[in-house]
Scaffold this motif. Sequence first.
Motif, PDB file in Angstrom:
ATOM      1  N   THR A  37       0.756  -1.112   0.032  1.00  0.00           N
ATOM      2  CA  THR A  37      -0.299  -0.052   0.007  1.00  0.00           C
ATOM      3  C   THR A  37       0.924   1.263   0.329  1.00  0.00           C
ATOM      4  O   THR A  37       1.726   1.146  -0.082  1.00  0.00           O
ATOM      5  N   ASP A  38       0.039   1.813  -0.307  1.00  0.00           N
ATOM      6  CA  ASP A  38       0.487   3.563  -0.196  1.00  0.00           C
ATOM      7  C   ASP A  38       0.706   4.697   0.696  1.00  0.00           C
ATOM      8  O   ASP A  38       1.042   5.433   1.914  1.00  0.00           O
ATOM      9  N   GLY A  39      -0.229   4.249   2.310  1.00  0.00           N
ATOM     10  CA  GLY A  39      -0.074   4.243   3.550  1.00  0.00           C
ATOM     11  C   GLY A  39      -1.578   5.366   3.483  1.00  0.00           C
ATOM     12  O   GLY A  39      -1.383   5.993   4.881  1.00  0.00           O
ATOM     13  N   LEU A  40      -1.875   4.833   2.445  1.00  0.00           N
ATOM     14  CA  LEU A  40      -2.498   6.516   2.551  1.00  0.00           C
ATOM     15  C   LEU A  40      -4.268   6.376   2.101  1.00  0.00           C
ATOM     16  O   LEU A  40      -4.936   7.495   2.150  1.00  0.00           O
ATOM     17  N   ALA A  41      -4.432   5.149   2.867  1.00  0.00           N
ATOM     18  CA  ALA A  41      -5.576   5.034   2.953  1.00  0.00           C
ATOM     19  C   ALA A  41      -7.001   6.485   4.053  1.00  0.00           C
ATOM     20  O   ALA A  41      -7.514   6.485   3.978  1.00  0.00           O
ATOM     21  N   ASN A  42      -6.166   6.204   5.404  1.00  0.00           N
ATOM     22  CA  ASN A  42      -6.738   7.064   6.276  1.00  0.00           C
ATOM     23  C   ASN A  42      -6.667   8.672   6.074  1.00  0.00           C
ATOM     24  O   ASN A  42      -7.798   9.246   6.380  1.00  0.00           O
ATOM     25  N   LEU A  43      -6.043   9.531   5.167  1.00  0.00           N
ATOM     26  CA  LEU A  43      -5.875  10.171   3.960  1.00  0.00           C
ATOM     27  C   LEU A  43      -7.456  10.051   3.659  1.00  0.00           C
ATOM     28  O   LEU A  43      -7.907  11.210   3.201  1.00  0.00           O
ATOM     29  N   ILE A  44      -7.901   9.217   2.466  1.00  0.00           N
ATOM     30  CA  ILE A  44      -8.367   9.172   1.862  1.00  0.00           C
ATOM     31  C   ILE A  44      -9.926   8.499   2.457  1.00  0.00           C
ATOM     32  O   ILE A  44     -10.973   9.109   2.180  1.00  0.00           O
ATOM     33  N   GLY A  67     -10.476   8.981   5.730  1.00  0.00           N
ATOM     34  CA  GLY A  67     -11.030  10.342   6.536  1.00  0.00           C
ATOM     35  C   GLY A  67     -11.471   9.863   7.447  1.00  0.00           C
ATOM     36  O   GLY A  67     -12.291  10.172   8.550  1.00  0.00           O
ATOM     37  N   CYS A  68     -11.052   8.404   7.704  1.00  0.00           N
ATOM     38  CA  CYS A  68     -10.943   8.113   9.632  1.00  0.00           C
ATOM     39  C   CYS A  68      -9.670   7.017   9.218  1.00  0.00           C
ATOM     40  O   CYS A  68      -9.156   6.411   7.961  1.00  0.00           O
ATOM     41  N   ASP A  69      -9.290   6.204  10.700  1.00  0.00           N
ATOM     42  CA  ASP A  69      -9.081   5.667  11.189  1.00  0.00           C
ATOM     43  C   ASP A  69      -8.636   4.080  10.502  1.00  0.00           C
ATOM     44  O   ASP A  69      -9.883   3.889  11.029  1.00  0.00           O
ATOM     45  N   VAL A  70      -9.198   3.473   9.478  1.00  0.00           N
ATOM     46  CA  VAL A  70      -9.278   2.475   9.467  1.00  0.00           C
ATOM     47  C   VAL A  70      -7.780   1.488  10.160  1.00  0.00           C
ATOM     48  O   VAL A  70      -8.598  -0.604   9.746  1.00  0.00           O
ATOM     49  N   THR A  71      -6.858   1.619  10.285  1.00  0.00           N
ATOM     50  CA  THR A  71      -6.395   0.138  11.302  1.00  0.00           C
ATOM     51  C   THR A  71      -7.207  -0.174  11.717  1.00  0.00           C
ATOM     52  O   THR A  71      -6.771  -1.910  11.753  1.00  0.00           O
ATOM     53  N   PRO A  72      -7.851  -0.254  12.311  1.00  0.00           N
ATOM     54  CA  PRO A  72      -8.884  -1.322  13.188  1.00  0.00           C
ATOM     55  C   PRO A  72      -9.468  -2.550  12.569  1.00  0.00           C
ATOM     56  O   PRO A  72      -9.518  -3.740  13.067  1.00  0.00           O
ATOM     57  N   GLN A 112       2.965   7.931   7.544  1.00  0.00           N
ATOM     58  CA  GLN A 112       3.643   7.786   8.707  1.00  0.00           C
ATOM     59  C   GLN A 112       2.635   8.052   9.526  1.00  0.00           C
ATOM     60  O   GLN A 112       3.180   6.514  10.054  1.00  0.00           O
ATOM     61  N   ASN A 113       1.698   8.232   9.481  1.00  0.00           N
ATOM     62  CA  ASN A 113       0.868   8.736  10.835  1.00  0.00           C
ATOM     63  C   ASN A 113       0.049   6.836  10.484  1.00  0.00           C
ATOM     64  O   ASN A 113      -0.288   6.518  11.798  1.00  0.00           O
ATOM     65  N   PHE A 114      -0.059   6.133   8.879  1.00  0.00           N
ATOM     66  CA  PHE A 114      -1.006   5.599   9.084  1.00  0.00           C
ATOM     67  C   PHE A 114      -0.200   4.083   9.325  1.00  0.00           C
ATOM     68  O   PHE A 114      -0.118   3.303   9.701  1.00  0.00           O
ATOM     69  N   ALA A 115       1.214   4.195   9.548  1.00  0.00           N
ATOM     70  CA  ALA A 115       2.109   3.010   9.921  1.00  0.00           C
ATOM     71  C   ALA A 115       1.796   3.205  11.404  1.00  0.00           C
ATOM     72  O   ALA A 115       2.469   1.976  11.443  1.00  0.00           O
ATOM     73  N   ARG A 116       2.636   4.543  12.077  1.00  0.00           N
ATOM     74  CA  ARG A 116       2.465   4.047  13.436  1.00  0.00           C
ATOM     75  C   ARG A 116       0.867   3.705  13.933  1.00  0.00           C
ATOM     76  O   ARG A 116       0.946   2.844  15.217  1.00  0.00           O
ATOM     77  N   LEU A 117      -0.512   3.789  13.186  1.00  0.00           N
ATOM     78  CA  LEU A 117      -1.953   3.222  13.859  1.00  0.00           C
ATOM     79  C   LEU A 117      -1.250   2.168  13.661  1.00  0.00           C
ATOM     80  O   LEU A 117      -2.193   1.363  14.442  1.00  0.00           O
TER      81      LEU A 117
END
Length: 209
Positions: A109-116, A118-123, A160-165
């Motif tokens: 991934t490009d790690g931009l899922a949360n940006l695209i 508009g919310c934290d999808v990592t859970p 980077q935020n996505f990676a951390r989360l």
Amino acid sequence: MSLSQAQAASHQGILAYRLHGNCYLNLTWHCTLRCRFCPKFNGSWDVQGYDLRLHDEPDAEQILAAAGDVTDCKEIVFCGYGEPTLRLDVLLYVAERLKQQGAKVRINTDGLANLIHGCDVTPQLANVVDAVSISLNAHNEALYEQHCRPKRHGAFQALQNFARLAQQQGIDVTLTAIDGLEGVDIAACQAIAEQLGVKFRRRILDQVG
């Protein structure tokens, strides 16, 4: 699955392909980046003999049918010439079904899922995804913008935020960067990964698959 079998799985194109003992799933050609080094912008959709150009976007059942029996695969990897998290609902459904077969699931991934989204999808991802490989590709925002040409502002920090989360959710996270891109310092890219507490992998320019 052979090349001919994968092609036969759908008139839309190759939806699943096998490399390195893994099964790769090709969800979309759409992307949130316009990377200058991406082969598709130079007319090539080839990965190790597989033409990954899609004629239409497949639904979940078509992807599952193309994947077939994955019990002999080391990993299921969502990876094509598009960004798989753009089709998040399909990705989550397919991943859940394949996890029921005992599969290990990874997303490139490009790690931009949360940006695209508009919310934290990592859970949500953490429920069905074991690992993510995130394309960092530069050690600063200016070079990232130059090489990757994101469609959204703030993409370099967002990945980077996505990676951390994702790491906090228990997902195995690896940042990658391509050695050979002008101006990119691979050691500095690795330092960003270390600062985030995630893994790092060096890739080589023009070596795909």
